[in-house]
Structures are given as C-alpha cells and as structure tokens.
Design an enzyme around this catalytic site. Structure first.
Site, PDB file in Angstrom:
ATOM      1  N   HIS A  18       8.140  -1.302  -0.360  1.00  0.00           N
ATOM      2  CA  HIS A  18       7.115  -1.855   0.544  1.00  0.00           C
ATOM      3  C   HIS A  18       7.621  -3.021   1.389  1.00  0.00           C
ATOM      4  O   HIS A  18       6.860  -3.603   2.162  1.00  0.00           O
ATOM      5  CB  HIS A  18       5.838  -2.232  -0.223  1.00  0.00           C
ATOM      6  CG  HIS A  18       5.905  -3.502  -1.022  1.00  0.00           C
ATOM      7  ND1 HIS A  18       5.392  -4.689  -0.555  1.00  0.00           N
ATOM      8  CD2 HIS A  18       6.403  -3.777  -2.243  1.00  0.00           C
ATOM      9  CE1 HIS A  18       5.552  -5.632  -1.460  1.00  0.00           C
ATOM     10  NE2 HIS A  18       6.173  -5.109  -2.496  1.00  0.00           N
TER      11      HIS A  18
ATOM     12  N   THR B 264       6.910   9.413 -16.413  1.00  0.00           N
ATOM     13  CA  THR B 264       6.864  10.499 -15.424  1.00  0.00           C
ATOM     14  C   THR B 264       7.094   9.918 -14.039  1.00  0.00           C
ATOM     15  O   THR B 264       6.460   8.938 -13.653  1.00  0.00           O
ATOM     16  CB  THR B 264       5.491  11.209 -15.482  1.00  0.00           C
ATOM     17  OG1 THR B 264       5.310  11.699 -16.812  1.00  0.00           O
ATOM     18  CG2 THR B 264       5.409  12.354 -14.489  1.00  0.00           C
TER      19      THR B 264
ATOM     20  N   CYS C 161      -1.854 -24.821  -2.571  1.00  0.00           N
ATOM     21  CA  CYS C 161      -3.094 -24.139  -2.936  1.00  0.00           C
ATOM     22  C   CYS C 161      -2.928 -22.622  -2.966  1.00  0.00           C
ATOM     23  O   CYS C 161      -3.470 -21.950  -3.824  1.00  0.00           O
ATOM     24  CB  CYS C 161      -4.186 -24.494  -1.954  1.00  0.00           C
ATOM     25  SG  CYS C 161      -4.174 -26.225  -1.510  1.00  0.00           S
TER      26      CYS C 161
HETATM   27  C1  LIG Z   1       8.710  -8.856  -2.715  1.00  0.00           C
HETATM   28  C2  LIG Z   1       9.855  -9.386  -3.500  1.00  0.00           C
HETATM   29  C3  LIG Z   1      10.027  -9.067  -4.869  1.00  0.00           C
HETATM   30  C4  LIG Z   1       9.004  -8.267  -5.636  1.00  0.00           C
HETATM   31  O1  LIG Z   1       8.972  -6.932  -5.275  1.00  0.00           O
HETATM   32  P1  LIG Z   1       7.702  -6.057  -5.711  1.00  0.00           P
HETATM   33  O2  LIG Z   1       8.071  -4.648  -5.388  1.00  0.00           O
HETATM   34  O3  LIG Z   1       6.553  -6.562  -4.906  1.00  0.00           O
HETATM   35  O4  LIG Z   1       7.509  -6.260  -7.175  1.00  0.00           O
HETATM   36  C5  LIG Z   1      11.129  -9.554  -5.521  1.00  0.00           C
HETATM   37  N1  LIG Z   1      12.040 -10.299  -4.883  1.00  0.00           N
HETATM   38  C6  LIG Z   1      11.926 -10.622  -3.588  1.00  0.00           C
HETATM   39  C7  LIG Z   1      12.989 -11.438  -2.939  1.00  0.00           C
HETATM   40  C8  LIG Z   1      10.833 -10.181  -2.853  1.00  0.00           C
HETATM   41  O5  LIG Z   1      10.707 -10.524  -1.572  1.00  0.00           O
END
Ligand SMILES: *Cc1c(COP(=O)(O)O)cnc(C)c1O
Length: 399
Positions: free
Chosen positions: A203, A239, A328
């Site tokens: 993502h 899975t 915050c």
């Molecule tokens: C977003 C991020 C993560 C975590 O990845 P996820 O797939 O959201 O668990 C870890 N390390 C860095 C540097 C990130 O930017």
C-alpha cells in the site's frame, strides 16, 4: 465540488485501477485454495509465482527468496524476532538499529529488550543520516543483526545502504532494511547492496493494504514468526492472500516501471513546493536531507510558533491532506521521535508539517497549496503566544 489535494502518500496510496483489475478474478472465479492439489487451483499457484517474480525482478533477487506476509509491520517483526530467536543460542543476542525507525521496528526492539535481548539505537546527524563510524563502534561479538531503514517515512532521508551492507557482510552480521518507503520509488539492488533481509508493503506503492513481503537471502536462517500450515515453503503459515499477492506483484512491477519517468517529475513538483513555502513563510525550516539523498516525494517543514495539529485541521478545511510530527496526532505527549533525533526543539517538532506527493499530484495542486498554506501559518501565528515569544527571543538575540 471543492478542491481536494491528497498529500499524504507516505501514509498510504490509493490502489491503482489496473491493480484492482488484476486482483478481481481471485475474489470470484478463481477462489481456490492454492494448497489444494486439484487443477482448479493451478491458476492461483501460477499467479503467486508470477507475483514472486515481479517482486524479485524489482529487487534484483530470485523468486524463491521472496516470502509474502500480511504487511510491512509483520515483515519487520519477523526480521528482528526471527533473527534473535535463531541466533541467541549461539551467543548472538544483540541488535543494532536506529533512533529514527518506524514503530514497527522500534516497538519490536523495545519488546525484545523486555525479553532480555540487547538493542542499540544509533543516533543520526541533523539531516537524519546514520554515520558508519557509529555503527562500527556499536558492533560487538554478540551482534546478530543490523536493521537500518532504507528511507525514512517522516523526513525522507535515504541511508547509505550500500556502505552499511558492505560493512555488515565483511563482519558476518546479518543486515535487514525496512524499505517500505523506498521500494518501487528509488532503485534497489539487494545483491549490490549486500542486503540479507528487506521488508516491503504494497500500500506504499499503489497496491492494496494488508499485504507485504520479505526478501530473505538464500541461506539466511531465521526462526519463523507465524506458525501453522506449510505455506510459503514452510516459512510463513496461513492460507495465502492470493488477490493481495497478485495486487502486490502488479503494483510493484507497474510502479517500478514508471520510476524513471515519475521520480524526476515528482521531484520537480516537490522542489516547487519547497521553494514556494520557504519563500512565502518567514522562519520556515526544511527538515531532512537535500534532494538526491531524500525520497523524491517527501517535504517536511517546521513552522515555529504554531501547533501542527491545528494547522492540519485548517488545511483539512481547505481540502488539503497532510500529516504532522506534533504530539497529539500520535496520542502521546512527545513529538515525533524522528524530529527529536535530528535535533529539533519541541517547538520546531510541534510545528511540523509533512507533505508527501504521488503519481496523481499536479502542478495545479502545488500552486493551490502555495495559495493557501502561507496564509494559514500567518493567521495561526498572529493568534499564537508561542510565536510572540519566539519573536521576542529573536529581538533579544539581535540586540
Ligand atoms: C508504512 C510503513 C511501515 C508499515 O507497513 P504496513 O504495511 O502499514 O504495516 C513500516 N515501515 C515504514 C518505513 C513504513 O513507512
């Protein structure tokens, strides 16, 4: 409709339409369990192999060195825990990492310390770079693993990964890098850079959420993290998320193939944003390293005299979405550990704003931000006792 400008691509990206399209059949007609031996599941097995090849090609790895996980966070947990769980019996129970890692590494390190393992957190210079001398000094006979992020998610600084990798290789210490921010955005070669383990997450490069991968160099022996069935060659049970894996493969291939075109374009837009903000906002500070040593899409500013949280809400009302290292937002009292590690004052960290660009960002978006942001800062400062104090401090200094 009012204008919306999303500038938080470091937090997450949209899933590209061609990625969603590639995933779709694996929710519907091709729903078979890849572990079932009947021919109905052949297409799923083939699709997973293809995705593994797509990831391997971007990293300079081979497909049997790629293991799919549930996220970047899981890959990070696996690298740290899996290494010491395996190597502590051989007297290697020490991990070296940095003060500016993502919480997926930092909180895993703190957990391991509570379990009796030893973790060193290296400092960084004021642009967020690890110094090789500090790493060399921190190494002991007990060091099992060095884990240093490829590029920082808050300030975008890219680490001297090839130098660190060469040093670890020479010393026979495993080297892991959290490359979640870097993969498909900057060139990576796990061979040339001597990387043994690498975490990535779909993502952050226009793939779906909840799917990640780990590159594990052939012959690297670490303990499993998720126990259960024999999936992923017995290294990661559960899975397989076939649609997610297909989406990750498609996204990494597509995004990396556009890198040569999109990185310079995004860098130009980012520099336009930075120049505009530095000219229009008095006493603004750009946090992080210069262009070339930072992610193409990252801008991180400090505006003393205001509260980042309030600024975000003002920007939100103008349809602009960014993030802050102010306290915050994290639900804690302390501002960002990254901004503190590069030596900012609490005031500078509280007045921080991260804007991260992406493939859909346009020049018009940046001009819109530049038409809105300086006024927001000026208005908030005009009401701020912090800003008044800051100006008084400056006057005293100049007298
Ligand atoms: C977003 C991020 C993560 C975590 O990845 P996820 O797939 O959201 O668990 C870890 N390390 C860095 C540097 C990130 O930017």
């Amino acid at each position: 409709m009012s204008r919306q400008v999303y500038l938080d691509y470091a937090a997450t990206t949209y899933t590209a339409p061609e990625v969603v399209e590639a995933m779709a059949p694996y929710f519907t007609e091709s729903f078979g369990n890849p572990s079932s031996i009947y021919s109905f599941s052949d297409r799923n097995r083939k699709a997973m192999t293809k995705a593994r090849e797509q990831v391997a090609a971007v990293l300079g790895a081979s497909q049997d060195e790629i293991f799919f996980t549930g996220s970047g966070t899981e890959s990070d947990n696996w690298a740290l825990k899996g290494t010491v769980w395996k190597l502590a019996a051989k007297g290697k129970d020490h991990i070296i990492t940095t003060k500016i890692e993502h919480h997926a590494i930092l909180h895993t390190g703190e957990f391991l310390q509570r379990q009796g393992y030893d973790v060193t957190y290296l400092p960084v210079d004021e642009e967020g770079r690890v110094r090789l001398e500090d790493l060399k000094k921190a190494v002991t006979d007990r060091t099992a693993l060095v884990s240093i992020m490829f590029a920082n998610n808050e300030i975008g600084t890219i680490q001297p990964i090839a130098e660190i990798g060469a040093f670890c290789r020479e010393r026979g210490i495993l080297f892991h890098t959290d490359a979640v921010q870097a993969v498909a955005h900057v060139p990576i070669d796990v061979q040339a850079m001597n990387i043994d383990m690498l975490s990535l997450s779909a993502h952050k490069f226009y793939g779906p959420k909840g799917i990640g991968a780990m590159y594990l160099r052939k012959g690297t022996r670490i303990e499993n993290f998720i126990h259960g069935g024999g999936q992923e060659k017995g290294r990661r049970a559960s899975t397989e998320n076939v649609a997610g894996i297909v989406g990750l493969g498609k996204a990494i291939e597509q995004t990396a193939s556009r890198m040569a075109e999109s990185a310079p374009r995004i860098t130009t837009l980012r520099d336009m944003l930075v120049d505009g903000v530095m000219k229009a906002v008095p006493h603004a500070k750009l946090n992080g390293a210069p262009s070339g040593e930072r992610l193409p899409n990252n801008a991180n500013f400090s505006f003393v005299g205001i509260e980042g949280e309030t600024m975000l809400l003002d920007l939100d009302r103008a349809g602009i979405y960014g993030s802050t290292g102010s306290a915050c937002s994290s639900g804690s009292l302390d501002p960002s550990h990254v901004l503190m590690a590069i030596g900012l004052s609490h005031e500078q960290a509280h007045g921080s704003l991260r804007l991260t660009l992406g493939e859909e960002t346009t020049g018009e978006d940046i001009r819109y931000v530049l038409s809105v942001l300086p006024d927001i800062v000026a208005q908030r400062r005009a009401m701020s006792p912090l800003w008044e104090d800051y100006l008084k401090g400056l006057q005293k200094e100049s007298r």
